[in-house]
Design a protein around this motif. Structure first.
Motif, mmCIF file in Angstrom:
data_model
loop_
_atom_site.group_PDB
_atom_site.id
_atom_site.type_symbol
_atom_site.label_atom_id
_atom_site.label_comp_id
_atom_site.label_asym_id
_atom_site.label_seq_id
_atom_site.Cartn_x
_atom_site.Cartn_y
_atom_site.Cartn_z
ATOM 1 N N VAL A 1 0.849 -1.202 0.000
ATOM 2 C CA VAL A 1 0.000 0.000 0.000
ATOM 3 C C VAL A 1 0.882 1.249 0.000
ATOM 4 O O VAL A 1 0.623 2.199 -0.748
ATOM 5 N N TYR A 2 1.933 1.255 0.818
ATOM 6 C CA TYR A 2 2.870 2.384 0.801
ATOM 7 C C TYR A 2 3.478 2.544 -0.588
ATOM 8 O O TYR A 2 3.638 3.660 -1.078
ATOM 9 N N GLY A 3 3.815 1.445 -1.232
ATOM 10 C CA GLY A 3 4.377 1.512 -2.580
ATOM 11 C C GLY A 3 3.424 2.159 -3.563
ATOM 12 O O GLY A 3 3.826 2.994 -4.395
ATOM 13 N N ILE A 4 2.164 1.806 -3.479
ATOM 14 C CA ILE A 4 1.154 2.399 -4.366
ATOM 15 C C ILE A 4 1.011 3.884 -4.075
ATOM 16 O O ILE A 4 0.958 4.712 -4.992
ATOM 17 N N ILE A 5 0.978 4.232 -2.806
ATOM 18 C CA ILE A 5 0.840 5.646 -2.440
ATOM 19 C C ILE A 5 2.018 6.453 -2.972
ATOM 20 O O ILE A 5 1.842 7.513 -3.578
ATOM 21 N N TYR A 6 3.244 5.956 -2.746
ATOM 22 C CA TYR A 6 4.421 6.693 -3.195
ATOM 23 C C TYR A 6 4.491 6.776 -4.720
ATOM 24 O O TYR A 6 4.845 7.813 -5.273
ATOM 25 N N SER A 7 4.158 5.697 -5.410
ATOM 26 C CA SER A 7 4.315 5.717 -6.863
ATOM 27 C C SER A 7 3.178 6.434 -7.583
ATOM 28 O O SER A 7 3.386 7.007 -8.647
ATOM 29 N N SER A 8 1.988 6.448 -7.007
ATOM 30 C CA SER A 8 0.839 7.006 -7.720
ATOM 31 C C SER A 8 0.305 8.323 -7.156
ATOM 32 O O SER A 8 -0.282 9.105 -7.898
ATOM 33 N N PHE A 9 0.491 8.545 -5.867
ATOM 34 C CA PHE A 9 -0.178 9.683 -5.243
ATOM 35 C C PHE A 9 0.746 10.667 -4.543
ATOM 36 O O PHE A 9 0.272 11.606 -3.904
ATOM 37 N N PHE A 10 2.057 10.468 -4.634
ATOM 38 C CA PHE A 10 2.966 11.325 -3.877
ATOM 39 C C PHE A 10 2.874 12.784 -4.318
ATOM 40 O O PHE A 10 2.911 13.690 -3.488
ATOM 41 N N GLY A 11 2.738 13.036 -5.617
ATOM 42 C CA GLY A 11 2.618 14.408 -6.108
ATOM 43 C C GLY A 11 1.408 15.120 -5.520
ATOM 44 O O GLY A 11 1.484 16.288 -5.125
ATOM 45 N N THR A 12 0.310 14.405 -5.437
ATOM 46 C CA THR A 12 -0.898 14.983 -4.844
ATOM 47 C C THR A 12 -0.688 15.276 -3.368
ATOM 48 O O THR A 12 -1.083 16.333 -2.871
ATOM 49 N N LEU A 13 -0.046 14.354 -2.673
ATOM 50 C CA LEU A 13 0.210 14.559 -1.247
ATOM 51 C C LEU A 13 1.154 15.728 -1.010
ATOM 52 O O LEU A 13 0.996 16.477 -0.043
ATOM 53 N N GLU A 14 2.130 15.896 -1.916
ATOM 54 C CA GLU A 14 3.019 17.059 -1.811
ATOM 55 C C GLU A 14 2.235 18.359 -2.007
ATOM 56 O O GLU A 14 2.433 19.316 -1.262
ATOM 57 N N ALA A 15 1.359 18.378 -2.982
ATOM 58 C CA ALA A 15 0.553 19.576 -3.240
ATOM 59 C C ALA A 15 -0.332 19.919 -2.049
ATOM 60 O O ALA A 15 -0.589 21.089 -1.773
ATOM 61 N N LEU A 16 -0.768 18.904 -1.331
ATOM 62 C CA LEU A 16 -1.611 19.112 -0.152
ATOM 63 C C LEU A 16 -0.780 19.299 1.127
ATOM 64 O O LEU A 16 -1.349 19.375 2.217
ATOM 65 N N GLU A 17 0.530 19.325 0.962
ATOM 66 C CA GLU A 17 1.482 19.463 2.083
ATOM 67 C C GLU A 17 1.315 18.347 3.111
ATOM 68 O O GLU A 17 1.460 18.552 4.316
ATOM 69 N N MET A 18 1.013 17.150 2.623
ATOM 70 C CA MET A 18 0.848 15.993 3.487
ATOM 71 C C MET A 18 2.007 15.009 3.378
ATOM 72 O O MET A 18 2.047 14.021 4.103
ATOM 73 N N ALA A 19 2.962 15.269 2.491
ATOM 74 C CA ALA A 19 4.078 14.353 2.282
ATOM 75 C C ALA A 19 4.893 14.119 3.551
ATOM 76 O O ALA A 19 5.286 12.976 3.816
ATOM 77 N N PRO A 20 5.180 15.150 4.363
ATOM 78 C CA PRO A 20 5.938 14.886 5.593
ATOM 79 C C PRO A 20 5.242 13.897 6.530
ATOM 80 O O PRO A 20 5.897 13.089 7.188
ATOM 81 N N HIS A 21 3.913 13.925 6.559
ATOM 82 C CA HIS A 21 3.174 12.987 7.407
ATOM 83 C C HIS A 21 3.307 11.561 6.880
ATOM 84 O O HIS A 21 3.523 10.621 7.652
ATOM 85 N N LEU A 22 3.189 11.411 5.566
ATOM 86 C CA LEU A 22 3.360 10.099 4.954
ATOM 87 C C LEU A 22 4.773 9.589 5.209
ATOM 88 O O LEU A 22 4.962 8.429 5.593
ATOM 89 N N ASN A 23 5.772 10.451 5.016
ATOM 90 C CA ASN A 23 7.160 10.038 5.228
ATOM 91 C C ASN A 23 7.399 9.612 6.672
ATOM 92 O O ASN A 23 8.107 8.633 6.933
#
Length: 130
Positions: A39-61
């Motif tokens: 699931v983490y792999g799917i999130i990083y490969s498919s949705f990371f750009g969206t999470l960065e735009a929403l400023e949520m990438a640090p939480h995922l990391n």
């Protein structure tokens, strides 16, 4: 309830302990953690750009880092499962082993991880690590 028994105050604690110590329970937990890693792999490969735009990438990391610390500590993920996200996992494991060495000394539990080859990583996964 047979896979994850709980103690309802009726004395089933011994039953729960017996179940938790079986090879079948360990295999079930390993399967759950492998699926979570995917699931983490799917999130990083498919949705990371969206999470960065929403400023949520640090939480995922942060969540992924703690997940990997736990998996590394208890050996829950086989190396073949980790290869697709190796670009993200390698620095986390390095940080984990370094921290473990400084807190535990130079015992066998604090040994460095085995060296691995250069696995093929997709471009989306590689950019997700930045």
């Amino acid at each position: 309830e047979t896979k994850f028994p709980n103690d309802n105050g009726d004395g089933d604690e011994q039953v729960a302990l017996r179940v938790f110590q079986t090879p079948q329970f360990a295999a079930l937990c390993g399967q759950i953690f492998r699926r979570l890693f995917r699931v983490y792999g799917i999130i990083y490969s498919s949705f990371f750009g969206t999470l960065e735009a929403l400023e949520m990438a640090p939480h995922l990391n942060s969540c992924f880092k703690h997940f990997m610390y736990f998996c590394t500590e208890f050996g829950l993920l086989p190396e073949r499962e980790v290869e697709p996200l190796e670009v993200l996992v390698r620095p986390i494991r390095k940080q984990y082993y370094t921290a473990k060495q400084t807190t535990a000394g130079s015992g066998p539990a604090a040994s460095a991880p085995p060296q691995q080859g250069n696995p093929a990583v997709s471009t989306a996964t590689a950019t997700a690590g930045k």
